[in-house]
Design a protein around this motif. Structure first.
Motif: not given
Length: 61
Positions: A33-56
């Motif tokens: 994901i960091e290297n733009n080789k994979y687009d995360p699912s919407l649910s994973l994107a929300f989990r990552i955003a929640k981890q950092f306390k930011v919006t998607v």
């Protein structure tokens, strides 16, 4: 799709391994994901955003 996962991860002093465990995916998934080789699912994107306390929207552009 560009993302700021690596930026937020480094700001929080977090390794790829630590982030991957906190959002329940493999370290390789975070790396891809960091290297733009994979687009995360919407649910994973929300989990990552929640981890950092930011919006998607803040995480992905």
């Amino acid at each position: 799709m560009q993302n700021k996962i690596k930026y937020y991860r480094k700001q929080n002093g977090m390794s790829q391994e630590t982030l991957s465990k906190s959002v329940n995916v493999s370290r390789q998934t975070i790396n891809a994901i960091e290297n733009n080789k994979y687009d995360p699912s919407l649910s994973l994107a929300f989990r990552i955003a929640k981890q950092f306390k930011v919006t998607v929207d803040e995480l992905f552009s």
